[in-house]
Design an enzyme around this catalytic site. Sequence first.
Site, PDB file in Angstrom:
ATOM      1  N   ASN A  14      -0.786 -10.728  10.467  1.00 60.53           N
ATOM      2  CA  ASN A  14      -1.250 -10.927  11.845  1.00 60.53           C
ATOM      3  C   ASN A  14      -0.478 -12.033  12.541  1.00 60.53           C
ATOM      4  O   ASN A  14      -0.123 -11.905  13.723  1.00 60.53           O
ATOM      5  CB  ASN A  14      -2.744 -11.253  11.861  1.00 60.53           C
ATOM      6  CG  ASN A  14      -3.574 -10.022  11.587  1.00 60.53           C
ATOM      7  OD1 ASN A  14      -3.453  -9.407  10.519  1.00 60.53           O
ATOM      8  ND2 ASN A  14      -4.399  -9.601  12.539  1.00 60.53           N
ATOM      9  N   CYS A  20      -2.442  -3.397   2.249  1.00 63.54           N
ATOM     10  CA  CYS A  20      -3.244  -3.719   3.429  1.00 63.54           C
ATOM     11  C   CYS A  20      -4.575  -2.984   3.377  1.00 63.54           C
ATOM     12  O   CYS A  20      -5.549  -3.375   3.986  1.00 63.54           O
ATOM     13  CB  CYS A  20      -2.501  -3.324   4.686  1.00 63.54           C
ATOM     14  SG  CYS A  20      -2.007  -1.614   4.609  1.00 63.54           S
ATOM     15  N   GLU A  37      -7.811 -12.485   4.761  1.00 65.45           N
ATOM     16  CA  GLU A  37      -7.049 -11.608   3.871  1.00 65.45           C
ATOM     17  C   GLU A  37      -6.347 -12.451   2.806  1.00 65.45           C
ATOM     18  O   GLU A  37      -5.593 -13.366   3.136  1.00 65.45           O
ATOM     19  CB  GLU A  37      -6.019 -10.814   4.673  1.00 65.45           C
ATOM     20  CG  GLU A  37      -5.185  -9.885   3.795  1.00 65.45           C
ATOM     21  CD  GLU A  37      -4.174  -9.126   4.579  1.00 65.45           C
ATOM     22  OE1 GLU A  37      -3.344  -9.747   5.258  1.00 65.45           O
ATOM     23  OE2 GLU A  37      -4.220  -7.878   4.536  1.00 65.45           O
TER      24      GLU A  37
HETATM   25  N1  LIG Z   1      -1.624  -2.748   8.366  1.00 65.15           N
HETATM   26  C1  LIG Z   1      -0.755  -2.262   7.518  1.00 65.15           C
HETATM   27  O1  LIG Z   1      -0.463  -1.058   7.477  1.00 65.15           O
HETATM   28  C2  LIG Z   1      -0.083  -3.183   6.556  1.00 65.15           C
HETATM   29  C3  LIG Z   1      -0.176  -4.541   6.678  1.00 65.15           C
HETATM   30  N2  LIG Z   1       0.484  -5.366   5.786  1.00 65.15           N
HETATM   31  C4  LIG Z   1       0.329  -6.799   5.915  1.00 65.15           C
HETATM   32  O2  LIG Z   1       1.577  -7.484   5.674  1.00 65.15           O
HETATM   33  C5  LIG Z   1       1.303  -8.752   5.081  1.00 65.15           C
HETATM   34  C6  LIG Z   1       2.121  -8.884   3.827  1.00 65.15           C
HETATM   35  O3  LIG Z   1       3.447  -8.518   4.092  1.00 65.15           O
HETATM   36  P1  LIG Z   1       4.524  -9.638   4.418  1.00 65.15           P
HETATM   37  O4  LIG Z   1       5.883  -9.051   4.323  1.00 65.15           O
HETATM   38  O5  LIG Z   1       4.239 -10.868   3.628  1.00 65.15           O
HETATM   39  O6  LIG Z   1       4.211  -9.941   5.946  1.00 65.15           O
HETATM   40  P2  LIG Z   1       5.032 -10.902   6.925  1.00 65.15           P
HETATM   41  O7  LIG Z   1       4.357 -10.784   8.214  1.00 65.15           O
HETATM   42  O8  LIG Z   1       5.259 -12.248   6.331  1.00 65.15           O
HETATM   43  O9  LIG Z   1       6.490 -10.223   7.021  1.00 65.15           O
HETATM   44  C7  LIG Z   1       6.610  -8.900   7.465  1.00 65.15           C
HETATM   45  C8  LIG Z   1       8.008  -8.741   8.049  1.00 65.15           C
HETATM   46  O10 LIG Z   1       8.134  -9.567   9.204  1.00 65.15           O
HETATM   47  C9  LIG Z   1       9.297 -10.382   9.085  1.00 65.15           C
HETATM   48  N3  LIG Z   1       9.101 -11.626   9.829  1.00 65.15           N
HETATM   49  C10 LIG Z   1       8.703 -12.832   9.356  1.00 65.15           C
HETATM   50  N4  LIG Z   1       8.640 -13.739  10.356  1.00 65.15           N
HETATM   51  C11 LIG Z   1       9.029 -13.081  11.498  1.00 65.15           C
HETATM   52  C12 LIG Z   1       9.177 -13.460  12.872  1.00 65.15           C
HETATM   53  N5  LIG Z   1       8.930 -14.686  13.286  1.00 65.15           N
HETATM   54  N6  LIG Z   1       9.592 -12.502  13.758  1.00 65.15           N
HETATM   55  C13 LIG Z   1       9.847 -11.242  13.365  1.00 65.15           C
HETATM   56  N7  LIG Z   1       9.743 -10.828  12.066  1.00 65.15           N
HETATM   57  C14 LIG Z   1       9.318 -11.748  11.153  1.00 65.15           C
HETATM   58  C15 LIG Z   1       9.421 -10.586   7.601  1.00 65.15           C
HETATM   59  O11 LIG Z   1      10.728 -11.031   7.311  1.00 65.15           O
HETATM   60  P3  LIG Z   1      10.927 -11.905   5.942  1.00 65.15           P
HETATM   61  O12 LIG Z   1      10.639 -10.991   4.837  1.00 65.15           O
HETATM   62  O13 LIG Z   1      12.371 -12.310   5.979  1.00 65.15           O
HETATM   63  O14 LIG Z   1       9.983 -13.049   6.022  1.00 65.15           O
HETATM   64  C16 LIG Z   1       9.113  -9.197   7.093  1.00 65.15           C
HETATM   65  O15 LIG Z   1      10.231  -8.350   7.208  1.00 65.15           O
HETATM   66  C17 LIG Z   1      -0.180  -8.771   4.793  1.00 65.15           C
HETATM   67  O16 LIG Z   1      -0.843  -9.459   5.833  1.00 65.15           O
HETATM   68  C18 LIG Z   1      -0.590  -7.297   4.850  1.00 65.15           C
HETATM   69  O17 LIG Z   1      -1.921  -7.107   5.230  1.00 65.15           O
HETATM   70  C19 LIG Z   1       1.244  -4.897   4.756  1.00 65.15           C
HETATM   71  C20 LIG Z   1       1.334  -3.525   4.615  1.00 65.15           C
HETATM   72  C21 LIG Z   1       0.666  -2.585   5.471  1.00 65.15           C
HETATM   73  C1  LIG Z   2       0.739  -0.071   4.294  1.00 62.43           C
HETATM   74  C2  LIG Z   2      -0.434   0.527   3.823  1.00 62.43           C
HETATM   75  C3  LIG Z   2      -0.184   1.459   2.738  1.00 62.43           C
HETATM   76  C4  LIG Z   2      -1.458   1.949   2.215  1.00 62.43           C
HETATM   77  C5  LIG Z   2      -1.309   2.708   0.986  1.00 62.43           C
HETATM   78  C6  LIG Z   2      -2.545   3.489   0.709  1.00 62.43           C
HETATM   79  O1  LIG Z   2      -3.635   3.040   1.083  1.00 62.43           O
HETATM   80  O2  LIG Z   2      -2.372   4.549   0.160  1.00 62.43           O
END
Ligand SMILES: NC(=O)C1=CN([C@@H]2O[C@H](COP(=O)(O)OP(=O)(O)OC[C@H]3O[C@@H](n4cnc5c(N)ncnc54)[C@H](OP(=O)(O)O)[C@@H]3O)[C@@H](O)[C@H]2O)C=CC1
Ligand SMILES: CCCCCC(=O)O
Length: 477
Positions: free
Chosen positions: A228, A282, A380
Site C-alpha cells: 500500500n 496477498c 499485513e
Molecule cells: N493485491 C495483490 O494482488 C498483491 C499484493 N501484494 C503486496 O505486495 C507486498 C509485497 O510485495 P513487495 O514486492 O515487497 O512490495 P513493494 O511495494 O515493496 O514492491 C513492489 C514493487 O514496487 C517497486 N517499488 C518500490 N518502491 C517504489 C517506488 N517508490 N515507486 C515505484 N515502485 C516502487 C518494487 O521495487 P523493488 O523490488 O526494487 O523494491 C517492486 O518492484 C505486500 O504488501 C503484498 O500484500 C503482493 C502480491 C499480490
Molecule cells: C497476487 C495474488 C496471487 C494470489 C494467488 C492465489 O490466491 O492463488
Amino acid sequence: MNMKNFINGIWTTSASNKTTDIINPGNLQDKVGTFQDSTEEDLQQAIQSAKNAKTPWRKLSGATRGQYLYKAADILEKNADEVAEIATREMGKTLPETKGETARGVAILRYYAGEGMREEGDVIPSTDSDALMFTKRFPLGVVGVITPWNFPIAIPLWKTAPALIYGNTVVIKPASESPITFAKIAECFEEAGLPAGVLNVVTGKGSVIGNGLSIHKEVNGVTFTGSNAVGRTIGANALQRGAKYQLEMGGKNPVIVEKDADLEAAADATISGAFKSTGQKCTATSRAIIHQDIYEEVKQLLVEKTQKIAVGDSLEKDVWMGPCASKSQLDNALNYIEKGKEEGAALLCGGEQIEDSNGYYLKPTIFDQVDNNMTIAQEEIFGPVIALMPYSTMEHALDIANDVDYGLSAAIFTKNVQNMLSFIDDMDAGLVRVNAESAGVELQAPFGGMKQSSSHSREQGQAAQEFFTDIKTVFVK
Ligand SMILES: NC(=O)C1=CN([C@@H]2O[C@H](COP(=O)(O)OP(=O)(O)OC[C@H]3O[C@@H](n4cnc5c(N)ncnc54)[C@H](OP(=O)(O)O)[C@@H]3O)[C@@H](O)[C@H]2O)C=CC1
Ligand SMILES: CCCCCC(=O)O
C-alpha cells in the site's frame, strides 16, 4: 545468470555499470546471479523504444499479436523446469509451487492470446435512424508494469500478456528480489520473435526505475502490484499527470469457521491459506475467526497440523514451507511477532527464527487470545503468522472480518446456505470463497480488492480489458 536489461530487443548493461547480487534466501551460499542497477537513462531508452514500437504493434491484428503470445507460451512450457527452479532460488517458494505458477503463466499467455480474436466493442442504436453508432477499444500506448517478488511468474504475466494482446507496448520493472525469473520469461518472448521495443525489461531500485515509470509523461498507463505504501505513491504520481493507473495491494484476509463446518477441512484450508508460500501471498489467510463452540477443538487441530509442517530448503523434495523471501521479510515478521506478544496475544506455536539454518527460516506461528484491534490483527504481516479469534454469531463474525482497512479475499467454512449467502453479500472483499481457503485466484476470473486493497479496477480474465484499453464511441452518418 548475470541478467542484463532488455531494451529495444537487445540485452544491454546499465549506464551505471553496476549490478546487484541475488542470493538464495534459503541457502545463503547460493548466488543465483546479478541484475542491472539501472538508471533513469536506461529507463528513458526503454520508454523511447516502447513508444517507437507502439503504432506498428497497435496496427497488427489481435490475431497476429496473439500468435506471439501462443509461441511464447510454448517456449515457456518447454523451459518450465528451469524457470521454476530460478524462481525458487530467487524468492524461496517451494519447487512444486513455482512449477505450478509457471504452468499458470503458460495458461495466462494462452488465455490472452485467444483474446486477440474476441469482440472489442458494441453496436448501439443511435436515435438517428440514418446513423451507425458503435464502440471500439484502443490500447493506452506505453504501459509501465511494476511487480512484486511473491509471484515472480504469474503477476508479471497477468499484467504483460493482456497489455500486449490489447495492443500496448510494455516497460516492466520486476521486483529486485526476483528479476532473473522474469528475464527468463522475456527470453521466451524474444525467442517467439516479438518485435523490438514491444517488451522492455529494466531492473533496478523501485525508487528509481519504478518511480520513473510512474512519473514519465510518455508512459500512458501504470499497473502495479505491491504494498500500500508504494501503491499510494504510484497512484498519486500517475493521477498528477493524468495517466491511467491500476493498484493491487495488501490484504488481511480472514477465514470464518462456523460450528457446522467440516472442521478437518477447515483446519487444513486454514493451514494451507496461512502458510503456503510462507504466508507471502496477498490472499494469504492471516486471521481465523472461529465459532466459540468449536474454538478449542479447531485451535488444537491447527496447532497439531502446524507443528508437523516441514520447513526447509525449497529445492528439497519433502519441504512444505520454504524461507521468508528476504532478511527484511523475516525481520518484518519477527517484529510483528514481538508486537503481538507485547500487546497481550498468546503465542501458541512458532514465533521464532529457525536457528543454525542457512537462510531466512521462520517457524509457522499461531497467536491466540487476539483482539481485533491488535496490530497483528489489523496490519499485513506478509509472513507465516495467523491470529485466532472467537465469535458468537454470524453477524459478529462478519463484523470482525470486515473490521480492517483491507478487503482482498476471505473464506468461510459452513454447511448452512444462509450463512453462505450472508457471507457472500456482507463480506467486503473482492474474492470470497466458500468451503475453500482464502487463496485461490483463477486466471479467467476478475481479481482485485475492495477498500484499501486496490484502486478498484480488476485484473485477469476479460476484466483486464477495462484497464489496458480506452473505449471510443463512434458515430457514422
Ligand atoms: N493485491 C495483490 O494482488 C498483491 C499484493 N501484494 C503486496 O505486495 C507486498 C509485497 O510485495 P513487495 O514486492 O515487497 O512490495 P513493494 O511495494 O515493496 O514492491 C513492489 C514493487 O514496487 C517497486 N517499488 C518500490 N518502491 C517504489 C517506488 N517508490 N515507486 C515505484 N515502485 C516502487 C518494487 O521495487 P523493488 O523490488 O526494487 O523494491 C517492486 O518492484 C505486500 O504488501 C503484498 O500484500 C503482493 C502480491 C499480490
Ligand atoms: C497476487 C495474488 C496471487 C494470489 C494467488 C492465489 O490466491 O492463488
